[in-house]
Write a protein that holds these residues in place. Sequence first.
Motif, PDB file in Angstrom:
ATOM      1  N   LEU A  58      -6.954 -50.836 -15.926  1.00 40.29           N
ATOM      2  CA  LEU A  58      -7.651 -51.133 -14.682  1.00 40.29           C
ATOM      3  C   LEU A  58      -8.519 -49.953 -14.268  1.00 40.29           C
ATOM      4  O   LEU A  58      -8.110 -48.794 -14.355  1.00 40.29           O
ATOM      5  N   LEU A  59      -9.740 -50.281 -13.819  1.00 40.09           N
ATOM      6  CA  LEU A  59     -10.642 -49.293 -13.245  1.00 40.09           C
ATOM      7  C   LEU A  59     -10.901 -49.667 -11.792  1.00 40.09           C
ATOM      8  O   LEU A  59     -11.104 -50.836 -11.477  1.00 40.09           O
ATOM      9  N   ARG A  60     -10.895 -48.662 -10.920  1.00 34.52           N
ATOM     10  CA  ARG A  60     -11.151 -48.912  -9.509  1.00 34.52           C
ATOM     11  C   ARG A  60     -12.080 -47.843  -8.964  1.00 34.52           C
ATOM     12  O   ARG A  60     -11.912 -46.651  -9.267  1.00 34.52           O
ATOM     13  N   MET A  61     -13.064 -48.264  -8.176  1.00 35.56           N
ATOM     14  CA  MET A  61     -13.959 -47.332  -7.503  1.00 35.56           C
ATOM     15  C   MET A  61     -14.167 -47.803  -6.071  1.00 35.56           C
ATOM     16  O   MET A  61     -14.248 -49.006  -5.802  1.00 35.56           O
ATOM     17  N   SER A  62     -14.272 -46.850  -5.167  1.00 34.99           N
ATOM     18  CA  SER A  62     -14.552 -47.173  -3.772  1.00 34.99           C
ATOM     19  C   SER A  62     -15.457 -46.095  -3.192  1.00 34.99           C
ATOM     20  O   SER A  62     -15.464 -44.948  -3.646  1.00 34.99           O
ATOM     21  N   TYR A  63     -16.205 -46.508  -2.162  1.00 36.03           N
ATOM     22  CA  TYR A  63     -17.097 -45.576  -1.491  1.00 36.03           C
ATOM     23  C   TYR A  63     -17.203 -45.968  -0.026  1.00 36.03           C
ATOM     24  O   TYR A  63     -17.374 -47.145   0.312  1.00 36.03           O
ATOM     25  N   GLN A  64     -17.088 -44.964   0.822  1.00 39.97           N
ATOM     26  CA  GLN A  64     -17.182 -45.169   2.261  1.00 39.97           C
ATOM     27  C   GLN A  64     -18.323 -44.307   2.783  1.00 39.97           C
ATOM     28  O   GLN A  64     -18.244 -43.077   2.789  1.00 39.97           O
ATOM     29  N   SER A  65     -19.367 -44.958   3.228  1.00 42.80           N
ATOM     30  CA  SER A  65     -20.550 -44.224   3.679  1.00 42.80           C
ATOM     31  C   SER A  65     -20.338 -43.550   5.023  1.00 42.80           C
ATOM     32  O   SER A  65     -20.971 -42.528   5.317  1.00 42.80           O
ATOM     33  N   ASP A  66     -19.437 -44.107   5.827  1.00 42.03           N
ATOM     34  CA  ASP A  66     -19.198 -43.560   7.159  1.00 42.03           C
ATOM     35  C   ASP A  66     -17.725 -43.778   7.500  1.00 42.03           C
ATOM     36  O   ASP A  66     -17.161 -44.833   7.167  1.00 42.03           O
ATOM     37  N   PRO A  67     -17.076 -42.803   8.137  1.00 38.69           N
ATOM     38  CA  PRO A  67     -15.654 -42.989   8.479  1.00 38.69           C
ATOM     39  C   PRO A  67     -15.372 -44.206   9.331  1.00 38.69           C
ATOM     40  O   PRO A  67     -14.248 -44.729   9.329  1.00 38.69           O
ATOM     41  N   GLU A  68     -16.361 -44.683  10.082  1.00 40.34           N
ATOM     42  CA  GLU A  68     -16.162 -45.845  10.940  1.00 40.34           C
ATOM     43  C   GLU A  68     -16.544 -47.158  10.262  1.00 40.34           C
ATOM     44  O   GLU A  68     -16.430 -48.224  10.882  1.00 40.34           O
ATOM     45  N   GLU A  69     -17.005 -47.084   9.026  1.00 42.10           N
ATOM     46  CA  GLU A  69     -17.373 -48.285   8.278  1.00 42.10           C
ATOM     47  C   GLU A  69     -16.308 -48.583   7.225  1.00 42.10           C
ATOM     48  O   GLU A  69     -15.704 -47.663   6.671  1.00 42.10           O
ATOM     49  N   PRO A  70     -16.058 -49.868   6.925  1.00 45.40           N
ATOM     50  CA  PRO A  70     -15.089 -50.193   5.868  1.00 45.40           C
ATOM     51  C   PRO A  70     -15.642 -49.773   4.506  1.00 45.40           C
ATOM     52  O   PRO A  70     -16.842 -49.872   4.250  1.00 45.40           O
TER      53      PRO A  70
END
Length: 451
Positions: A58-70
């Motif tokens: 399994l490969l997983r990537m995530s990115y959060q552009s702003d702390p208040e955005e999901p």
Amino acid sequence: MAPVSDARETYRVLDLALRIGEILLSSGAGAADVTATMLGITEHCGLRNADVDVTFTLLRMSYQSDPEEPPVLLTRNVAQRDIDYDDLTRVQGLVNDVMRDRVDVAEARRRVAWINSTDHYLPPSAAVVGSGVVGGGIALILGGGALVTATAFLAGVVITVLMRRLNREQWPMFYQQIAGGLVATLLALATTAVADRLGFQVSTSLVITANIVMLLSGIGFMGAIQDALSGFYLTSGARIIEALLATAGLIAGVSAGLAIAPALGVSLVGVRPGLMELAPPPLVLLGAAISACAFAFTCYAPLRALPAIAVSTLAGHLGYLSVLQPSAAMPWAAAVAAVIIGMLSYSVAGRVRVPPLVVVVPALVPMLPGLTIFRGLSYMSEGDTLGVLQLSAAAATTIALAAGVILGEYVAQPLKRNARRLEHGLAGPRLVGVMHGRHLTRRTRGTSAGA
């Protein structure tokens, strides 16, 4: 590139990185290389400090552009498929183009889709014949004569056809290994029975050993050690379990075949499958070069890479034989050979325009301790404590090979970088993907190490 703020564009970048990572991981790349490449691509495309998790399936990537955005979170299962070094080379070229801004994200995604959708550049029959040549080359290393080499070639062809058929029917790997071990042993027993009737003296142990080389799991163990040395313990543990199950299935298949020996009139006195004695040095070098190039051929390596693989294999085995003495420890000889191969592969791979991984793995195949692992588990299945010693020796040799290759890359990569006046930041040696460390920050490297 400028930071990305649009959620749709974030999805495209993460999807590109995941698809490239999937090809790399399924083609045998280490978790460290996959992580570095995925992080390098996302950071270059404007996603600073993306989070990545690499496991065996399994490969997983995530990115959060702003702390208040999901956060945008994507996952991708790693499908088991044939190793294709031609696809790996094409992906390497794509990664280089992305990092040099020669293509945008949309074009890169189209090229990845094209790579995934194209067939192998060789017909399946060519890879099957190549598998037989691998078996014949290993038989030469073990000192087998013409009959043993021919039998090993036939076994390699038959077993490859059988394994592909079972794989298409989605049989688990454990049962595939049982079937392969059974077929290899029956072919060996039949060869021995025919030779005895014709008046030839053939070692049953040698024939069985030569026949099962295509089923050994030395590559899996070495990949596991490399992941462990890089800090990816979860992926390393999964690879070790897979390799152990594959070897256990092989032992079961060989044992079932030996149970039929009396019906064929073959004596099992003194028979010990997995017995390994090296042939004279010229035959060892010839067999090593043949088996390494044939293995690369079966993995669809670009034909231009075969001379580089042969040179690296010969150089590594010359170092191996020069150190290997009756009173010397085998792991030290393996370590010397691996360092030589690691240093050479990084240099010659660039000249033939392939990732170093395409040169390293085939060059190490003739030295992998698959037979020692087989003997160790076989002894343990019989309640013999000698199996622990055999497994310890196999583990030491595997660690020596993996650590030696990494050390060789550490030595060669800065030398080549300085010679070409490249950047001074180095994240560590890479065998494929993003080859230099300037794209990875300290924060992203620390995040990825826990996978």
